[in-house]
Design a protein around this motif. Structure first.
Motif, PDB file in Angstrom:
ATOM      1  N   ASP A 158      19.194  51.626   8.198  1.00 27.12           N
ATOM      2  CA  ASP A 158      19.047  50.608   9.218  1.00 27.12           C
ATOM      3  C   ASP A 158      19.631  49.288   8.731  1.00 27.12           C
ATOM      4  O   ASP A 158      19.901  49.105   7.537  1.00 27.12           O
ATOM      5  CB  ASP A 158      17.565  50.430   9.551  1.00 27.12           C
ATOM      6  N   VAL A 159      19.854  48.362   9.641  1.00 26.32           N
ATOM      7  CA  VAL A 159      20.358  47.034   9.286  1.00 26.32           C
ATOM      8  C   VAL A 159      19.436  46.408   8.244  1.00 26.32           C
ATOM      9  O   VAL A 159      18.226  46.349   8.421  1.00 26.32           O
ATOM     10  CB  VAL A 159      20.413  46.138  10.540  1.00 26.32           C
TER      11      VAL A 159
ATOM     12  N   GLU B  96      30.722  51.782   7.191  1.00 22.76           N
ATOM     13  CA  GLU B  96      30.870  51.952   8.636  1.00 22.76           C
ATOM     14  C   GLU B  96      31.917  53.020   8.919  1.00 22.76           C
ATOM     15  O   GLU B  96      32.915  52.798   9.594  1.00 22.76           O
ATOM     16  CB  GLU B  96      31.233  50.625   9.303  1.00 22.76           C
TER      17      GLU B  96
ATOM     18  N   ALA C  23      25.503  51.806   9.236  1.00 21.33           N
ATOM     19  CA  ALA C  23      24.285  51.127   9.683  1.00 21.33           C
ATOM     20  C   ALA C  23      24.007  51.459  11.140  1.00 21.33           C
ATOM     21  O   ALA C  23      23.043  50.965  11.708  1.00 21.33           O
ATOM     22  CB  ALA C  23      24.430  49.613   9.523  1.00 21.33           C
ATOM     23  N   THR C  24      24.867  52.275  11.740  1.00 22.48           N
ATOM     24  CA  THR C  24      24.632  52.722  13.112  1.00 22.48           C
ATOM     25  C   THR C  24      23.712  53.932  13.058  1.00 22.48           C
ATOM     26  O   THR C  24      24.136  55.002  12.620  1.00 22.48           O
ATOM     27  CB  THR C  24      25.958  53.111  13.795  1.00 22.48           C
TER      28      THR C  24
ATOM     29  N   GLU D 175      28.920  42.144  15.175  1.00 22.36           N
ATOM     30  CA  GLU D 175      28.002  43.274  14.999  1.00 22.36           C
ATOM     31  C   GLU D 175      27.952  43.703  13.538  1.00 22.36           C
ATOM     32  O   GLU D 175      26.910  44.017  12.987  1.00 22.36           O
ATOM     33  CB  GLU D 175      28.475  44.437  15.878  1.00 22.36           C
ATOM     34  N   VAL D 176      29.120  43.754  12.915  1.00 22.01           N
ATOM     35  CA  VAL D 176      29.195  43.985  11.472  1.00 22.01           C
ATOM     36  C   VAL D 176      29.842  42.743  10.887  1.00 22.01           C
ATOM     37  O   VAL D 176      31.007  42.472  11.128  1.00 22.01           O
ATOM     38  CB  VAL D 176      30.053  45.226  11.146  1.00 22.01           C
TER      39      VAL D 176
ATOM     40  N   SER E 252      21.801  50.984  20.378  1.00 19.84           N
ATOM     41  CA  SER E 252      22.241  50.907  18.985  1.00 19.84           C
ATOM     42  C   SER E 252      23.040  49.631  18.735  1.00 19.84           C
ATOM     43  O   SER E 252      22.873  48.974  17.704  1.00 19.84           O
ATOM     44  CB  SER E 252      23.074  52.140  18.616  1.00 19.84           C
ATOM     45  N   GLN E 253      23.892  49.256  19.690  1.00 22.84           N
ATOM     46  CA  GLN E 253      24.682  48.037  19.510  1.00 22.84           C
ATOM     47  C   GLN E 253      23.792  46.802  19.589  1.00 22.84           C
ATOM     48  O   GLN E 253      23.958  45.855  18.816  1.00 22.84           O
ATOM     49  CB  GLN E 253      25.787  47.969  20.556  1.00 22.84           C
TER      50      GLN E 253
ATOM     51  N   GLN F 122      22.097  46.535  16.299  1.00 23.15           N
ATOM     52  CA  GLN F 122      23.012  46.042  15.270  1.00 23.15           C
ATOM     53  C   GLN F 122      23.165  44.525  15.361  1.00 23.15           C
ATOM     54  O   GLN F 122      23.130  43.822  14.349  1.00 23.15           O
ATOM     55  CB  GLN F 122      24.385  46.686  15.451  1.00 23.15           C
TER      56      GLN F 122
END
Length: 698
Positions: free
Chosen positions: A303-304, A404, A433-434, A558-559, A580-581, A584
């Motif tokens: 996870d993030v 990623e 991390a997705t 997002e990243v 999911s987005q 993130q």
């Protein structure tokens, strides 16, 4: 038991069927129908009920119906479009109008008053009452001509290939099946018994010609045992294909990487925190994998903020101590540079040189960097796509780390992997991390060893998430001002760069201008994907250093960089993004000591799915739970698309609908590989064909 008897339908060309000449065979080939078995696996997508004749008096607008009556009149009408108008009467109510915009002389001569006609189409409301436009019809020659005794299948087709042709051909194929020609059932008997599913022949017969008593909804939505039987087989074929790829990968040779662990221990001692139990477990799994002479291929999902980068660094320690080079590839310059700075801080005190390679280096800098890499001086090399270019040569590449991983194509990952030393493959560690839903992981990632960092480091504060309608935008702007006044930084995320006539989302450029005007005493900056990389990096660098108070951005962040001082995030139009987005993006805050908040600034009214997504964001911060919810709401193609994963599209199965099958499919795959390996290969060929060669994430 043999793979297939000589009379198996996959050995019989479709051209042997009556009516299939070269022209029709060519059309069938466009939908991948070459044999009689292919034809039976070309399944209907829906059904029509033509088993009951309704009277005109019983009809309802919008209904698909079968009617029968006598033609009372037929004429050609000239208006904006020439049409053939036929009046049909069954004596129950006002006569029905049949309208044909495309007709020929033969049709006109056939549809004459006095003829008895049976036709099927959607009932519409016309100027003279109910009408049907271009119904399927036939003229009755015998008053005892009974309606069809099964539901009528509707097949996926192509230009010039008509439903009637497909129904006639499948009828011939089913006749061969009933006479003893076999569609060989590749599922072992014990697997069928344990799953309580019908045989393949029974399932195909039911799906092509279901009895009128069968529930149409169950046949089309996958709940019927006949469709479940084929969905099970298709999912099993996908699972087996991934496992075959895994076997091929394990046949390759790699250098076993082992050391006394002293470099890794020094690295751990300099960290200002202890690794979580989950991080320690995953590090152990990675080190065990690398101590083998076949290449590791492990996916680390976390996870993030779960600490995947530290796990990657620990793996790099082991590889460097074992005498090989490490390449770490990131999808963006921003993320790659963040990794480079972090690895320099960690490894230079340990005497390990960290190299840097990106497309933005000058020609001189690039040559110098490539020399350090080729000579082996740079033991760890961080970079972007430049790492897999032809002119990037490694002295002894033994470990590839890809961050990623879903953002890189299969060919790009292979190009870097092929830079291994002395004909040996490098070990490969891919990170994301997705969050990948467990159901998808069992299919799309079955060729990978899989690790999950399912524990966040201690001290991470939960992020408060609220949903606010955009009519309260002024309140949100006041909240932003208050956060900046307290010394905190803020993200404001938009989903578009420029205005669009078709989308209602507020453009990021306009939002930045409006916020700069409303918050004129503070520093507001804009970052989006159309900026040049150096411009983007400069803005992000200023935000990280605190020179920018409010960063207006598209989902490019997002990243991105780690900014602990950012404690407030506004996401505009969150209803347009998947869970999911959204998760993130939310993970960009909550990285410092201050309590953090994520505001979902939505545009009312919300649809059902959008309401569900925003509710899920408020209810949990667990990325794995959110991934499963996202899968259920949006489906596998949206959550983890075919383009990203390399997955072949499903023909019958649905990963959301059929997720309960997965434990049985995993068990069945193991049994088939152990006991019926030839059947396993044949099943993959049946469902995937040549696509199986390129299937998967390797």
């Amino acid at each position: 038991m043999p793979i297939a008897p000589p009379t198996a339908l996959h050995n019989i060309a479709v051209t042997t069927l009556k009516g299939v000449g070269p022209a029709l065979a060519k059309k069938l080939a466009t939908i991948d129908v070459h044999t009689v078995q292919d034809l039976l696996f070309h399944l209907p997508t829906r059904y029509q009920d033509r088993t009951q004749i309704l009277s005109i008096a019983e009809l309802v607008q919008g209904q698909q119906a079968l009617i029968e009556g006598e033609i009372r009149g037929a004429r050609v009408a000239f208006g904006r479009r020439r049409s053939l108008i036929v009046t049909l009467d069954d004596g129950s109510a006002r006569p029905m109008t049949l309208r044909f915009f495309h007709f020929n002389a033969a049709q006109k001569n056939t549809l004459q008053p006095g003829a008895t006609l049976r036709c099927y189409a959607e009932v519409r409301r016309g100027a003279q009452g109910f009408e049907m436009v271009h119904p399927e019809y036939h003229v009755l020659k015998d008053e005892f001509d009974e309606p069809e005794d099964s539901l009528t299948p509707i097949y996926p087709t192509t230009e010039g290939l008509h439903q009637l042709s497909l129904r006639k051909l499948t009828e011939q194929a089913l006749a061969l099946l009933r006479k003893g020609a076999a569609v060989h059932d590749l599922m072992p008997t014990e697997l069928l018994q344990s799953s309580a599913l019908p045989t393949l022949a029974e399932a195909l017969q039911t799906l092509h010609r279901p009895a009128s008593s069968e529930a149409v909804d169950a046949l089309t939505n996958g709940e019927h045992p006949a469709r479940a039987r084929l969905a099970f087989e298709e999912l099993l074929a996908h699972r087996l294909s991934m496992l075959q790829l895994r076997d091929k990968h394990r046949e390759l040779q790699a250098k076993a990487l082992r050391s006394d662990g002293s470099l890794r221990e020094k690295f751990m001692r300099q960290l200002p925190y202890q690794l979580t139990g989950a991080q320690q477990r995953v590090v152990g799994e990675v080190i065990t994998d690398m101590d083998c002479n076949h290449p590791m291929l492990r996916l680390v999902q976390g996870d993030v903020g779960s600490g995947k980068t530290v796990v990657a660094a620990a793996a790099a320690c082991e590889a460097v101590a074992a005498g090989v080079q490490v390449a770490l590839m990131a999808p963006t310059e921003i993320l790659a540079e963040q990794h480079f700075k972090g690895f320099c801080e960690w490894f230079e005190p340990l005497g390990v040189q960290v190299g840097w390679l990106s497309g933005r280096l000058s020609a001189k800098e690039r040559r110098e960097s490539q020399q350090h890499i080729a000579s082996g001086e740079a033991r760890i090399v961080i970079g972007t796509h430049a790492l897999f270019q032809a002119d990037a040569q490694f002295a002894e590449l033994g470990l590839v780390i890809i961050d990623e991983q879903h953002r890189f194509g299969v060919d790009q990952r292979k190009a870097l992997r092929d830079k291994g030393m002395h004909g040996l493959m490098p070990h490969q560690l891919v990170m994301t991390a997705t969050p990948i839903p467990r159901t998808l992981a069992m299919t799309s990632c079955a060729d990978l060893d899989y690790s999950a960092i399912d524990e966040l480091p201690p001290g991470r504060k939960p992020i408060t998430t609220v949903a606010i309608a955009d009519k309260r935008r002024a309140e949100v702007v006041e909240r932003v001002a208050a956060a900046i006044k307290e010394g905190r930084q803020v993200y404001w995320v938009c989903t578009l760069i420029d205005e669009s006539e078709t989308l209602s989302a507020q453009a990021a450029s306009d939002t930045a201008n409006l916020l700069a005007e409303a918050l004129s005493q503070y520093s507001v900056a804009l970052v989006h994907g159309r900026l040049k990389p150096e411009q983007k990096d400069q803005v992000m660098s200023h935000f990280k250093s605190g020179q920018v108070d409010l960063l207006v951005a598209t989902t490019v962040i997002e990243v991105g960089v780690d900014v602990p001082n950012a404690s407030l995030m506004i996401i505009e139009n969150p209803e347009r993004l998947g869970l999911s987005q959204l998760h993130q993006l939310r993970g960009r805050v909550g990285r410092g000591e201050a309590a953090s908040t994520c505001v979902l600034l939505y545009k009312a009214p919300l649809g059902h799915d959008a309401r569900e997504r925003l509710a899920a964001m408020r209810e949990t911060q667990d990325g794995f739970i959110l991934a499963e919810r996202d899968l259920a709401l949006r489906g596998s193609g949206e959550v983890f698309g075919t383009r990203q994963t390399g997955m072949v599209g499903m023909r019958v199965a649905d990963l959301v609908r059929d997720r309960e099958m997965m434990p049985s499919i995993i068990s069945a795959a193991s049994k088939m590989r152990a006991t019926y390996p030839e059947h396993a290969s044949a099943l993959v060929t049946r469902w995937l064909g040549s696509q199986a060669q390129g299937y998967g994430s390797v």
